[in-house]
Design an enzyme around this catalytic site. Structure first.
Site, PDB file in Angstrom:
ATOM      1  N   GLU A 272       0.844  -1.193   0.000  1.00 48.71           N
ATOM      2  CA  GLU A 272       0.000   0.000   0.000  1.00 48.71           C
ATOM      3  C   GLU A 272       0.881   1.245   0.000  1.00 48.71           C
ATOM      4  OE1 GLU A 272      -3.565   1.949   2.783  1.00 48.71           O
ATOM      5  OE2 GLU A 272      -2.276   0.370   3.592  1.00 48.71           O
ATOM      6  N   LYS A 343      -9.648   2.453  -3.280  1.00 48.18           N
ATOM      7  CA  LYS A 343     -10.165   1.928  -2.017  1.00 48.18           C
ATOM      8  C   LYS A 343     -11.548   2.493  -1.704  1.00 48.18           C
ATOM      9  CE  LYS A 343      -8.864   1.174   2.820  1.00 48.18           C
ATOM     10  NZ  LYS A 343      -7.896   1.512   3.892  1.00 48.18           N
ATOM     11  N   CYS A 395      -5.842  -2.879   2.682  1.00 52.19           N
ATOM     12  CA  CYS A 395      -5.757  -2.771   4.137  1.00 52.19           C
ATOM     13  C   CYS A 395      -7.033  -3.230   4.841  1.00 52.19           C
ATOM     14  CB  CYS A 395      -5.392  -1.330   4.513  1.00 52.19           C
ATOM     15  SG  CYS A 395      -4.917  -1.112   6.245  1.00 52.19           S
TER      16      CYS A 395
END
Length: 517
Positions: A272, A343, A395
């Site tokens: 990330e 995301k 995540c």
């Protein structure tokens, strides 16, 4: 003041309150990295003991809520203690304030088990209806915990079974079904030990056998004839340096240098925001990386921050460089190309700040770097990398089973997730995070590739249940062959709907039994 002191003294003398607290605290040992999964049933049995055999439908339902709340305080107080590491280390708040924030968070989360126990006690008329209503009550409260205030579905009971013999049920009922099965097993054990009733144990064994039969009769996912080599690159960049502009080129060069000797892989993955420079300003670096990957007939997936200057929106993004298809021979990186993932499930405080006009001035915790992200679409295409369909999650998103499954399709080859758990130091948080990711792989029956800034980075095969990973807190690379899998699990096709049908039936039967004269 006298009343408060009296209540505190009474609570200190309350054996059941202590038992509920200890049960919640010990539950942490059921999760990674400890992995003592049988403790789940013991802790839930103790929690049931503290709330059961109160006078059904009468005032003691408040007592059940009290013990359920205390159990929840122990459950989350120990289980998510790693959150305090990030608050204390990077939040810039006094110790007393950071502890207070943790207490408030755990108290909020403890409301959900309190409601489940209160509901079962309030509406049950006996042991059988109590068990049915407890299972259906937990189904509702665990669902709500995963959606209210954007949701926090961490530490569900089902994750404790990731490495237990019950994990073979995950492709059929998912983690949500395993959570309810944990409660069912615990209640049947309670009935066996305290009421000398074997009926619950027999019914639970029959239920497990039925789920197994359904799973075996379905189309079982299996290895196909493809194996790919994958390179995971873990940079181990110190958290306080990750978004320092003076360190951007150092970080980017480090990842490039670590990758250069190992281009002979089918797929290369970086964590990330491994490229900390915003995408619009990293054009020359990305073009060069794209050309290098294409020249070596491979693809590279990396996390990057995409700040779109025209709209002032910022996305936590994954992009693909190099070959998109197997026969690609030329680098063709394009800013805002379609082969990207943005995301969707943002982390509160870390990636967006609710009531930011009020909270941001209070403390550095509410004004962290990169805490104003924009949500990507809930449903997005899989990434295409070297002819592979990559199902991505960034995540915190990996904890949201419905979100991950919503982007799955039968052609998805690999479940891929990136993260940066440097926020949580040497706590048990990163281990729980990896455990959650492995449960997603079990549900969908797709190999998992997980790469992070400082660990835990690794590959997990849901059929052989073998995990290969590299050490935490080291800059390292891991090259591993990944066997691809074909075929759809029941969970991947139907999600939690079969479980919800059973839950509704349990709730209806439990209420009906309770209302019998």
């Amino acid at each position: 003041m006298k009343t408060i002191l009296t209540n505190c003294l009474n609570l200190a003398k309350d054996t059941k309150a202590w038992l509920a607290l200890v049960a919640g605290l010990l539950l942490t040992l059921s999760y990674a990295p400890f992995g003592i999964w049988p403790l789940t049933f013991v802790c839930l049995l103790l929690a049931i003991y503290t709330t059961h055999n109160l006078q059904y439908g009468k005032q003691p339902s408040k007592q059940a809520a009290k013990y359920g709340f205390i159990f929840g305080l122990g459950w989350f107080g120990a289980g998510i203690s790693w959150v305090h590491v990030s608050i204390a280390t990077f939040g810039g708040m006094p110790l007393a304030a950071s502890v207070l924030l943790m207490v408030l968070l755990c108290a909020y989360l403890a409301i959900y088990p309190a409601l489940a126990f209160m509901f079962a006690t309030r509406f049950a008329s006996g042991s059988h209806s109590y068990g049915l209503l407890l299972i259906s009550g937990f189904a509702v409260t665990e669902y709500l915990r995963g959606v209210v205030l954007t949701g926090f579905p961490w530490l569900s009971f089902g994750y404790t079974q990731t490495d237990s013999p019950l994990n073979y049920l995950a492709p059929t009922v998912g983690e949500f079904g395993l959570t309810l099965l944990c409660i069912t097993i615990a209640f049947s054990l309670y009935q066996l030990l305290f009421n000398r009733s074997i009926k619950g144990a027999l019914a639970t064994a029959g239920l497990i056998a039925l789920i197994s039969l359904v799973g075996n009769l379905s189309q079982n996912p299996h290895y196909n004839d493809k194996t790919i080599s994958t390179l995971l690159v873990q940079g181990n960049i110190k958290q306080h340096l990750r978004f320092e502009p003076s360190e951007f080129w150092t970080t980017m060069s480090k990842y490039q240098d670590m990758t250069r000797p190992h281009w002979n892989a089918d797929l290369v993955v970086w964590p990330e925001a491994a490229v900390p420079e915003i995408e619009a300003l990293a054009d020359s670096f990305l073009v060069g990386l794209d050309s290098a990957a294409s020249f070596n007939e491979t693809a590279l997936i990396t996390g990057i921050v995409d700040y779109q200057l025209d709209t002032k929106t910022i996305f936590n993004t994954l992009i693909v460089l190099g070959n998109k298809e197997r026969d690609d021979k030329h680098g063709h990186y394009q800013y805002l190309g379609k082969n990207r993932y943005q995301k969707h499930q943002l982390l509160p405080i870390g990636e967006f700040v609710p009531f930011e006009d009020i909270l941001r001035p209070i403390a550095p915790l509410f004004d962290l770097p990169m805490s104003s992200f924009t949500r990507g679409d809930e449903v997005q295409n899989n990434l295409r990398a070297n002819g592979l369909n990559i199902l991505p999650a960034i995540c915190y998103e990996i904890a949201f089973a419905n979100l991950v499954r919503g982007n799955y399709h039968s052609e998805s080859d690999i479940l891929f997730t990136v993260s940066n758990d440097a926020w949580f130091g040497a706590s048990h948080g990163p281990h729980q995070h990896m455990q959650i990711a492995r449960m997603r792989a079990l549900e969908l029956q797709r190999p998992l590739i997980r790469v992070t800034n400082n660990g835990i980075s690794g590959v997990y095969d849901p059929i052989s249940q073998v995990q290969v990973s590299m050490p935490q807190f080291e800059a390292d690379v891991l090259k591993v062959d990944v066997k691809l899998i074909q075929g759809n699990s029941i969970y991947s096709q139907y999600g939690n709907w079969p479980v919800w049908i059973v839950v509704v039936l349990m709730g209806v039967i439990g209420i009906a039994v309770s209302r019998k004269p």
